[in-house]
Design an enzyme around this catalytic site. Structure first.
Site, PDB file in Angstrom:
ATOM      1  N   SER A 280      24.149 -28.761   0.198  1.00 45.16           N
ATOM      2  CA  SER A 280      22.956 -28.689  -0.658  1.00 45.16           C
ATOM      3  C   SER A 280      22.460 -30.012  -1.232  1.00 45.16           C
ATOM      4  O   SER A 280      21.366 -30.062  -1.787  1.00 45.16           O
ATOM      5  CB  SER A 280      23.192 -27.713  -1.812  1.00 45.16           C
ATOM      6  OG  SER A 280      22.971 -26.404  -1.392  1.00 45.16           O
TER       7      SER A 280
ATOM      8  N   SER B  50      20.047 -26.639  -1.064  1.00 46.40           N
ATOM      9  CA  SER B  50      19.336 -26.094  -2.203  1.00 46.40           C
ATOM     10  C   SER B  50      18.769 -27.151  -3.161  1.00 46.40           C
ATOM     11  O   SER B  50      17.878 -26.825  -3.936  1.00 46.40           O
ATOM     12  CB  SER B  50      20.253 -25.163  -2.975  1.00 46.40           C
ATOM     13  OG  SER B  50      21.315 -25.898  -3.558  1.00 46.40           O
TER      14      SER B  50
ATOM     15  N   LYS C 166      18.864 -31.462 -11.278  1.00 49.33           N
ATOM     16  CA  LYS C 166      18.760 -30.132 -10.666  1.00 49.33           C
ATOM     17  C   LYS C 166      18.934 -29.056 -11.730  1.00 49.33           C
ATOM     18  O   LYS C 166      19.814 -29.173 -12.595  1.00 49.33           O
ATOM     19  CB  LYS C 166      19.838 -30.000  -9.579  1.00 49.33           C
ATOM     20  CG  LYS C 166      19.756 -28.738  -8.743  1.00 49.33           C
ATOM     21  CD  LYS C 166      20.840 -28.751  -7.667  1.00 49.33           C
ATOM     22  CE  LYS C 166      20.763 -27.533  -6.756  1.00 49.33           C
ATOM     23  NZ  LYS C 166      21.814 -27.549  -5.712  1.00 49.33           N
TER      24      LYS C 166
END
Lengths: 486, 95
Positions: free
Chosen positions: A179, A155, A80
């Site tokens: 997330s 996210s 990420k």
């Protein structure tokens, strides 16, 4: 050979047996990315050249017999893009960090590197991890591999979509209010939010420091166990990282769970839950009974207050953490007529609407005269939410429920209504507030063929039990299809 | 719970943000919505509840005060929007 269909653990066996080289695997995934990522858009930055060099080095190390000692040797992963990678651009999907190249490595990256991982690239997210759909990326939205018109969740939507679409063998995400778990649920993959402090946050770009935690997104629970073992453990550079020793999560997967108790919070099955999600969760409970566990109802009476508490605490911490983006030390600078004007122009042009909204809420909640009414109040409610879980865990070994109230929604459907978007985190947020373990894993599909996730929650440092339950559930259910058609 | 445009502008200044007229209107509405939602916390009596600021009971993590390698200036400055020698350059502060 369709390597993307194999789990990390299976690929590891193939590498150790010399049936495939890391170079061939890496080339395979890079080719798949160049073919499929133009529709999915999971990656912000690709590091193909470096990946091939890392793969070459991994093959040499495999040749030298280092494979047994290094659990990820030669395995291609995605990261990420809010986790700092030395020398590789780390944007947080924000214009303010568009050209930021970290001069240091996050602890988790160091550990993955030592374990022999190959890094394919950095994945898309909601700007600064603030969002539930990956639509808040300043660059582009990511598409759900099961239905390209839908969001992958957020996210960590880029990491979840990359795992689901077979654009990497496994990935890391971060979870502040769901997330990792919510995108895992939307994309039909496994995602773990470890105990707060289980994994070092050093090098994770801070959003809400008392809630943030890094964790794996993978195809199987055993893969999550494999990655967690590598990234977990104390770190002198993160004083909030817990000193507890790291157990062998893989070895714990087959432990006997018969007779243990699973609690379903009645507050999680009420109003607002999609009937198909409810059905899938109810079916999962039957599976647990078949596995020899006892299922009973529990109560988390303060659950209805979790979102309200979270949307004070997280923005308050964020407004303070994001004060560092001032156009001075790194990131975007927009010139102004004086210093204050430079700050304002830099921040106003550098941050997107959701980030500004949260900075505003947080600044308001912490401002003079409001602190007790908002931040302190929310932190007291946080205590009540954590106590609810402690009480539940006196009665049961696990708490289970849905991950999200519905399967993946359409791109654009909720972006204009922030509060509606916040409500999609209703079942995940309490876990961060209490700092406990939350695992999301596939438990079914909607009639439209969208994945539905089940959440297994356990007390602090219960990762071995939670992963064991997830692993044995996954084997018993044997859900199909395993991956989307692309 | 309502919030006025003036309050929004004041908070924006505290947060070092600036907004167009249209953005102020939109933010005022959205913040009012969010604040009226979080007002449901007031349904709970928390007068005898200790606040939680941290999920684990960790306190004072000590370590030896030893000199260790740190980031060299060249690396620390590599992302600076403007620099001079080993310094970050900012707009003039003192008039």
């Amino acid at each position: 050979m369709q390597w993307h269909r194999l789990s990390l653990n299976e690929l590891r066996e193939k590498l150790l047996a010399g049936e495939v080289s890391s170079k061939a695997l890496t080339e395979y995934f890079l080719e798949r990315i160049s073919k499929l990522d133009p529709q999915i858009r999971a990656y912000i930055t690709l590091t193909g050249e470096e990946a091939l060099k890392q793969a070459q080095a991994a093959d040499e190390a495999l040749e030298r017999g280092e494979g047994e000692k290094r659990p990820l040797l030669g395995l291609p992963l995605a990261i990420k893009d809010n986790i700092c990678t030395d020398g590789v651009r780390t944007t947080c999907a924000s214009k303010i960090l568009e050209n930021f190249v970290p001069p240091y490595e996050a602890t988790v990256i160091e550990r993955l590197r030592d374990a022999g991982a190959v890094f394919l690239g950095k994945t898309n997210l909601d700007e600064f991890a603030m969002g539930s759909s990956t639509e808040n990326s300043a660059f582009f939205p990511t598409h759900n591999p099961w239905d390209l018109s839908r969001v992958p969740g957020g996210s960590s939507g880029g990491s979840a979509a990359a795992v689901a679409a077979g654009l990497c063998a496994g990935a890391l995400g971060s979870d502040t209010g769901g997330s990792i778990r919510q995108p895992a649920s939307f994309c039909g993959v496994v995602g773990l939010k470890p105990t707060y402090g289980r994994v070092s946050r050093y090098g994770l770009v801070a959003f809400a420091s008392s809630l943030d935690q890094i964790g794996p997104l993978t195809k199987t629970v055993a893969d999550t166990a494999l990655l967690l073992r590598v990234i977990a453990g104390p770190d002198p550079r993160d004083s909030t990282c817990a000193p507890e020793e790291v157990p062998d999560y893989l070895a714990a997967l087959e432990r006997d769970l018969k007779g243990l108790k699973v609690g379903l919070p009645k507050e999680y099955m009420g109003e607002g839950l999609d009937p198909e999600v409810r059905q899938a969760v109810e079916k999962a409970l039957e599976v647990f009974e078949k596995m020899g566990l006892e299922v009973r109802e529990v109560s988390l009476p303060h659950a209805p207050y979790a979102i309200a508490a979270y949307y004070i605490i997280a923005p308050a911490e964020a407004s303070s953490n994001l004060a560092r983006y001032d156009g001075v030390k790194y990131g975007l600078r927009v010139e102004g007529k004086d210093l204050i004007d430079m700050y304002k122009k830099t921040r106003s042009q550098g941050f997107g609407p959701e980030v500004k909204r949260r900075i505003m809420i947080g600044t308001y909640a912490l401002s003079a005269g409001y602190y007790d009414a908002y931040y302190k109040k929310a932190s007291q409610v946080r205590t009540l939410i954590a106590e609810d879980f402690s009480k539940a865990f006196e009665e049961v070994d696990f708490v289970v429920g849905p991950v999200a109230p519905s399967p993946a929604f359409k791109i654009g459907e909720r972006i204009d209504d922030p509060l509606q978007m916040y409500l999609s985190d209703i079942y995940t947020i309490s876990v961060n507030l209490a700092g406990i373990v939350g695992l999301s894993l596939p438990c079914g599909f909607s009639q439209e063929g969208l994945p539905i996730g089940l959440q297994i929650m356990g007390p602090h440092f219960s990762e071995p039990q939670v992963l064991a339950l997830g692993h044995q559930f996954e084997k018993t259910l044997d859900l199909k299809p395993k991956e989307p058609e692309l | 719970m309502s919030i006025t445009k003036e309050e929004v502008l004041h908070v924006a200044h505290l947060a070092r943000l600036e907004f167009s007229e249209e953005e102020v209107t939109r933010f005022t509405e959205q913040l009012a919505d969010i604040l009226s939602y979080v007002a449901k916390l007031n349904e709970l009596d928390t007068s005898h509840v200790e606040p939680t600021y941290h999920a684990l009971k960790l306190t004072n993590v000590f370590r030896e005060d030893e000199v260790k390698e740190s980031l060299p200036p060249e690396k620390a400055l590599q992302n600076a929007p403007e620099r001079e020698d080993n310094f970050f350059v900012v707009p003039k502060v003192i008039k």
